[in-house]
Scaffold this active site. Structure first.
Site, PDB file in Angstrom:
ATOM      1  N   ARG A  51      -1.208  -2.672  -6.820  1.00 13.75           N
ATOM      2  CA  ARG A  51      -1.293  -3.712  -5.783  1.00 13.75           C
ATOM      3  C   ARG A  51      -2.296  -4.771  -6.220  1.00 13.75           C
ATOM      4  O   ARG A  51      -2.065  -5.969  -6.078  1.00 13.75           O
ATOM      5  CB  ARG A  51      -1.694  -3.067  -4.460  1.00 13.75           C
ATOM      6  CG  ARG A  51      -2.050  -4.011  -3.334  1.00 13.75           C
ATOM      7  CD  ARG A  51      -2.319  -3.175  -2.078  1.00 13.75           C
ATOM      8  NE  ARG A  51      -3.167  -3.875  -1.113  1.00 13.75           N
ATOM      9  CZ  ARG A  51      -2.722  -4.708  -0.184  1.00 13.75           C
ATOM     10  NH1 ARG A  51      -1.430  -4.965  -0.113  1.00 13.75           N
ATOM     11  NH2 ARG A  51      -3.548  -5.285   0.675  1.00 13.75           N
ATOM     12  N   HIS A  89      -2.848   2.409  -6.293  1.00 17.73           N
ATOM     13  CA  HIS A  89      -3.314   1.252  -5.526  1.00 17.73           C
ATOM     14  C   HIS A  89      -3.730   0.100  -6.445  1.00 17.73           C
ATOM     15  O   HIS A  89      -3.716  -1.064  -6.035  1.00 17.73           O
ATOM     16  CB  HIS A  89      -4.483   1.655  -4.634  1.00 17.73           C
ATOM     17  CG  HIS A  89      -4.818   0.644  -3.578  1.00 17.73           C
ATOM     18  ND1 HIS A  89      -4.065   0.499  -2.428  1.00 17.73           N
ATOM     19  CD2 HIS A  89      -5.792  -0.288  -3.501  1.00 17.73           C
ATOM     20  CE1 HIS A  89      -4.583  -0.462  -1.681  1.00 17.73           C
ATOM     21  NE2 HIS A  89      -5.631  -0.959  -2.307  1.00 17.73           N
ATOM     22  N   TYR A 134      -8.583 -11.963  -5.712  1.00 16.86           N
ATOM     23  CA  TYR A 134      -7.437 -12.220  -6.579  1.00 16.86           C
ATOM     24  C   TYR A 134      -7.413 -13.661  -7.092  1.00 16.86           C
ATOM     25  O   TYR A 134      -6.528 -14.020  -7.869  1.00 16.86           O
ATOM     26  CB  TYR A 134      -6.143 -11.911  -5.835  1.00 16.86           C
ATOM     27  CG  TYR A 134      -6.104 -10.477  -5.374  1.00 16.86           C
ATOM     28  CD1 TYR A 134      -6.013  -9.439  -6.290  1.00 16.86           C
ATOM     29  CD2 TYR A 134      -6.194 -10.156  -4.024  1.00 16.86           C
ATOM     30  CE1 TYR A 134      -6.007  -8.119  -5.878  1.00 16.86           C
ATOM     31  CE2 TYR A 134      -6.184  -8.838  -3.609  1.00 16.86           C
ATOM     32  CZ  TYR A 134      -6.084  -7.827  -4.539  1.00 16.86           C
ATOM     33  OH  TYR A 134      -6.086  -6.533  -4.132  1.00 16.86           O
ATOM     34  N   HIS A 180      -3.712  -9.275   4.423  1.00 18.65           N
ATOM     35  CA  HIS A 180      -5.145  -9.315   4.706  1.00 18.65           C
ATOM     36  C   HIS A 180      -5.406 -10.205   5.924  1.00 18.65           C
ATOM     37  O   HIS A 180      -4.841 -11.283   6.045  1.00 18.65           O
ATOM     38  CB  HIS A 180      -5.914  -9.869   3.508  1.00 18.65           C
ATOM     39  CG  HIS A 180      -6.007  -8.897   2.370  1.00 18.65           C
ATOM     40  ND1 HIS A 180      -6.207  -9.286   1.067  1.00 18.65           N
ATOM     41  CD2 HIS A 180      -5.938  -7.540   2.345  1.00 18.65           C
ATOM     42  CE1 HIS A 180      -6.250  -8.218   0.279  1.00 18.65           C
ATOM     43  NE2 HIS A 180      -6.082  -7.157   1.037  1.00 18.65           N
ATOM     44  N   ARG A 195       0.840  -1.191   0.000  1.00 19.45           N
ATOM     45  CA  ARG A 195       0.000   0.000   0.000  1.00 19.45           C
ATOM     46  C   ARG A 195       0.881   1.249   0.000  1.00 19.45           C
ATOM     47  O   ARG A 195       2.054   1.184   0.357  1.00 19.45           O
ATOM     48  CB  ARG A 195      -0.910   0.013   1.231  1.00 19.45           C
ATOM     49  CG  ARG A 195      -1.814  -1.227   1.371  1.00 19.45           C
ATOM     50  CD  ARG A 195      -2.578  -1.182   2.694  1.00 19.45           C
ATOM     51  NE  ARG A 195      -3.514  -2.298   2.841  1.00 19.45           N
ATOM     52  CZ  ARG A 195      -3.224  -3.448   3.444  1.00 19.45           C
ATOM     53  NH1 ARG A 195      -2.002  -3.629   3.971  1.00 19.45           N
ATOM     54  NH2 ARG A 195      -4.125  -4.404   3.547  1.00 19.45           N
TER      55      ARG A 195
END
Length: 389
Positions: free
Chosen positions: A318, A315, A350, A341, A206
């Site tokens: 990412r 972002h 993802y 996460h 991030r």
């Protein structure tokens, strides 16, 4: 019976007729205070029925002090935010959201008089005004938490935030960049930010995590990045370092060895000596502000030929890296660890199926089928049809 006279049951509360002809009901609450009904009544019967309901509330222990919640919603939200154990950035964000999306619409309402229909109307008005769905969902979650605290404190009888699914934040699918676009952006951006673009993609960091990196965050022998802090920016432009977004945010991330030369070149050119030296600083040696970096980012997109309509943000790199990792076969647990996460929900995006990946799976199954047929002598559908003829 006493002295031959029938005993009379003591009545709860009193009812009296006012000079206007209407009736007023009064009762003594559990706190010993004399309290009138909030409204007068057209008939004595209506006043008496109200007292019966009030007495039942007291007997069920459902009685709420009517004066306790007689503060405005603005007054209570200010107190609520002040009493929360919030990180500075979160506190500022809550105050901003309430200032923009709650106080102008509901702030003057008394806390104990806000109703579920008013909350529904407020939400509809915010959406109709063009406020984004994620922002409305976030604001609703904050409001629901505020009223939940008021309910626990016996200031209200019921939480008025009861809209099913209103707090769910379902954002639109963000764009992903191709590898060619990633390297085009890295080549077009100011050289001091080239490595930032690469680490945002291939380490899936991030912005705050990137800005917080120091020399000591890098292990070039193991090709690992240690994420331990995140740099946050306040509304006045000041910065402070804090823990990452969640506990899972503290992590070791392996980076491709192909980035080794990029990292060494960046360290030699842009990073001061000393383990605590920041990896990324602006041209004047200051911590980059998001607003200033966004201008640099947009200029790089234009130079790299990335159309504005794509709406690609830093972002999203990412997201791009996470998608590439998912296509590479990373498990859900591996993605959670890599992206920092704490819940599977965020990482599952993802692992979504893509047409290319689905075709690759079908091709792999084709090979298995052909191998099985060649070793077992099994017939294909065409062979079986020919045999039948």
């Amino acid at each position: 019976m006493s002295n031959g006279k029938q005993s009379r049951r003591r009545e709860f509360g009193t009812v009296r007729k006012l000079p206007s002809g209407r009736y007023q009901a009064r009762y003594t609450g559990p706190d010993g205070m004399k309290r009138p009904a909030p409204d007068t009544f057209a008939t004595k019967k209506e006043a008496t029925e109200w007292l019966v309901e009030k007495q039942a509330e007291i007997l069920r222990s459902d009685w709420i002090d009517p004066d306790a919640g007689s503060m405005t919603l603005t007054e209570y939200t200010d107190r609520w935010v002040k009493d929360r154990d919030l990180k500075p950035r979160t506190r500022v964000e809550y105050e901003r959201v309430l200032r923009l999306h709650v106080k102008p619409q509901l702030g003057e309402q008394l806390l104990n008089e806000v109703t579920a229909p008013q909350i529904r109307a407020w939400r509809s008005e915010r959406l109709a005004a063009g406020v984004g769905k994620p922002t409305v969902a976030k604001t609703y979650r904050i409001l629901r938490a505020i009223f939940a605290t008021a309910l626990d404190d016996d200031l209200i009888r019921r939480n008025p935030c009861r809209i099913k699914g209103a707090g769910q934040d379902v954002a639109d699918e963000r764009p992903t960049a191709t590898l060619e676009q990633v390297f085009a952006i890295a080549g077009a951006i100011q050289p001091r930010y080239r490595l930032l673009v690469l680490l945002a993609t291939f380490a899936q960091l991030r912005f705050g995590e990137l800005i917080a990196l120091r020399r000591s965050s890098l292990d070039l022998d193991a090709m690992e990045v240690r994420v331990a802090r995140s740099t946050n920016e306040m509304e006045d432009g000041t910065h402070y370092d804090d823990d990452p977004k969640s506990k899972a945010g503290k992590r070791l991330v392996s980076v491709p060895s192909a980035l080794g030369a990029d990292i060494r070149a960046h360290l030699d050119r842009f990073v001061s000596a000393g383990r605590d030296a920041r990896l990324f600083l602006g041209p004047q040696g200051a911590i980059p502000r998001r607003r200033n970096f966004n201008r640099v980012w947009k200029a790089a997109l234009e130079s790299a030929g990335i159309p504005d309509e794509i709406g690609l943000h830093l972002h999203d790199l990412r997201h791009t890296g996470g998608t590439l990792s998912g296509r590479g076969g990373a498990t859900l647990k591996e993605l959670m660890a890599r992206l920092g996460h704490s819940s599977p929900r965020a990482a599952m995006v993802y692992q979504h199926a893509t047409k290319d990946r689905d075709q690759a799976i079908a091709a792999a199954l084709d090979m298995l089928i052909e191998q099985a047929r060649s070793t077992s002598g099994g017939q294909s559908g065409t062979d079986m049809t020919r045999g039948a003829l």
